[in-house]
Structures are given as structure tokens and as C-alpha cells.
Motif scaffolding. Structure first.
Motif, PDB file in Angstrom:
ATOM      1  N   TYR A  73       0.843  -1.198   0.000  1.00 56.70           N
ATOM      2  CA  TYR A  73       0.000   0.000   0.000  1.00 56.70           C
ATOM      3  C   TYR A  73       0.872   1.238   0.000  1.00 56.70           C
ATOM      4  CZ  TYR A  73      -3.458  -3.414   1.441  1.00 56.70           C
ATOM      5  OH  TYR A  73      -4.262  -4.508   1.488  1.00 56.70           O
ATOM      6  N   GLY A  74       0.312   2.347  -0.452  1.00 57.72           N
ATOM      7  CA  GLY A  74       1.031   3.616  -0.406  1.00 57.72           C
ATOM      8  C   GLY A  74       1.242   4.196  -1.777  1.00 57.72           C
ATOM      9  N   GLY A  75       1.903   5.310  -1.803  1.00 59.11           N
ATOM     10  CA  GLY A  75       2.153   5.998  -3.063  1.00 59.11           C
ATOM     11  C   GLY A  75       0.957   6.829  -3.482  1.00 59.11           C
ATOM     12  N   THR A  76       1.176   7.671  -4.464  1.00 62.07           N
ATOM     13  CA  THR A  76       0.141   8.532  -5.015  1.00 62.07           C
ATOM     14  C   THR A  76      -0.032   8.185  -6.485  1.00 62.07           C
ATOM     15  OG1 THR A  76       0.779  10.306  -3.495  1.00 62.07           O
ATOM     16  CG2 THR A  76      -0.525  10.937  -5.427  1.00 62.07           C
ATOM     17  N   SER A  77      -1.263   7.856  -6.879  1.00 60.50           N
ATOM     18  CA  SER A  77      -1.543   7.539  -8.280  1.00 60.50           C
ATOM     19  C   SER A  77      -1.586   8.802  -9.117  1.00 60.50           C
ATOM     20  CB  SER A  77      -2.885   6.817  -8.411  1.00 60.50           C
ATOM     21  OG  SER A  77      -2.823   5.575  -7.786  1.00 60.50           O
ATOM     22  N   VAL A  78      -0.990   8.733 -10.306  1.00 60.60           N
ATOM     23  CA  VAL A  78      -0.964   9.856 -11.239  1.00 60.60           C
ATOM     24  C   VAL A  78      -1.311   9.313 -12.612  1.00 60.60           C
ATOM     25  CG1 VAL A  78       0.485  11.634 -12.285  1.00 60.60           C
ATOM     26  CG2 VAL A  78       0.879  10.978  -9.920  1.00 60.60           C
ATOM     27  N   LYS A  79      -2.259   9.947 -13.288  1.00 61.10           N
ATOM     28  CA  LYS A  79      -2.628   9.514 -14.638  1.00 61.10           C
ATOM     29  C   LYS A  79      -2.159  10.576 -15.617  1.00 61.10           C
ATOM     30  CE  LYS A  79      -6.094   7.222 -17.212  1.00 61.10           C
ATOM     31  NZ  LYS A  79      -6.841   6.039 -17.116  1.00 61.10           N
ATOM     32  N   LEU A  80      -1.305  10.167 -16.561  1.00 63.91           N
ATOM     33  CA  LEU A  80      -0.807  11.050 -17.605  1.00 63.91           C
ATOM     34  C   LEU A  80      -1.228  10.466 -18.940  1.00 63.91           C
ATOM     35  CD1 LEU A  80       2.803  11.721 -16.286  1.00 63.91           C
ATOM     36  CD2 LEU A  80       0.853  13.250 -16.168  1.00 63.91           C
ATOM     37  N   GLY A  81      -2.195  11.093 -19.569  1.00 63.44           N
ATOM     38  CA  GLY A  81      -2.741  10.543 -20.803  1.00 63.44           C
ATOM     39  C   GLY A  81      -3.455   9.247 -20.488  1.00 63.44           C
ATOM     40  N   GLU A  82      -3.101   8.185 -21.178  1.00 60.13           N
ATOM     41  CA  GLU A  82      -3.717   6.872 -20.951  1.00 60.13           C
ATOM     42  C   GLU A  82      -2.940   6.031 -19.935  1.00 60.13           C
ATOM     43  OE1 GLU A  82      -6.657   5.818 -22.280  1.00 60.13           O
ATOM     44  OE2 GLU A  82      -6.789   7.874 -23.052  1.00 60.13           O
ATOM     45  N   ASP A  83      -1.757   6.483 -19.555  1.00 61.43           N
ATOM     46  CA  ASP A  83      -0.886   5.698 -18.683  1.00 61.43           C
ATOM     47  C   ASP A  83      -1.073   6.081 -17.216  1.00 61.43           C
ATOM     48  OD1 ASP A  83       0.319   4.377 -20.874  1.00 61.43           O
ATOM     49  OD2 ASP A  83       1.630   6.090 -21.190  1.00 61.43           O
ATOM     50  N   GLU A  84      -0.965   5.062 -16.341  1.00 62.13           N
ATOM     51  CA  GLU A  84      -1.059   5.305 -14.903  1.00 62.13           C
ATOM     52  C   GLU A  84       0.312   5.094 -14.260  1.00 62.13           C
ATOM     53  OE1 GLU A  84      -3.549   3.970 -10.940  1.00 62.13           O
ATOM     54  OE2 GLU A  84      -4.196   3.270 -12.908  1.00 62.13           O
TER      55      GLU A  84
END
Length: 99
Positions: A73-84
Motif C-alpha cells: 500500500y502507499g504511493g500517489t496515483s498519477v494519470k498522464l494521458g492513458e498511462d497510470e
């Protein structure tokens, strides 16, 4: 990827590696079979490091291209275009995986 995200301080940008769903022999593996699956990811970008109290920069332990082991668990999700992607602090990364 249209934009390039450059992490700040001691943050590390990673992209998780998809787990195998087919064995080498061609057998489909159910998700429950990977009870002890690794949370591995490829390092996409790293920040310059954390600044200590006396002003020295403490460099990040990983570099771009490394394959790392992440906590469950942990981290911050970031979506750039179609990629996560996911952002983790350097000290949250558990280790570097070698071939």
C-alpha cells in the motif's frame, strides 16, 4: 506521453509491471494463485533528493530504468494521458530487483 512529469525532492515516479497471467507452459494463472505476488515497478523518473537540515542534498537511491519492489500500500496515483503512474518517496521503496 504528451507531458513529462519530473518528481521533486526525494520522490520517485514508477510504472507498475503487470503480473504474468499465463505460465511458461501456456496455463492460465488465476489472480488468487499469486498470493505472494511482487509489487514490482519500473522507475520512470527521480527527483534530485532530499535536503538535509544543514543544506546538503541527500541523493535518491534508485535511478531511471531500475526495477524496484514496492510496499503493498502507499504511493500517489498519477494519470498522464492513458498511462497510470505512481509517486513514492525514496525511503518507501523496499529494494531494487536485479535479473
Amino acid at each position: 506521453m504528451a507531458k513529462r512529469l519530473i518528481p521533486l525532492f526525494d520522490r520517485v515516479l514508477v510504472q507498475k509491471i503487470a503480473q504474468k497471467t499465463v505460465s511458461n507452459g501456456g496455463i492460465l494463472l488465476p489472480e488468487s494463485a499469486g498470493a505472494s505476488k511482487l509489487n514490482s515497478a519500473k522507475v520512470i523518473g527521480v527527483g534530485p533528493g532530499k535536503v538535509s537540515k544543514n543544506g546538503n542534498v541527500i541523493p535518491v537511491c534508485v535511478k531511471e530504468g531500475d526495477t524496484v519492489l514496492l510496499p503493498e500500500y502507499g504511493g500517489t496515483s498519477v494519470k498522464l494521458g492513458e498511462d497510470e503512474f505512481h509517486l513514492f518517496h525514496d525511503d518507501d521503496i523496499l529494494g531494487i530487483l536485479k535479473d
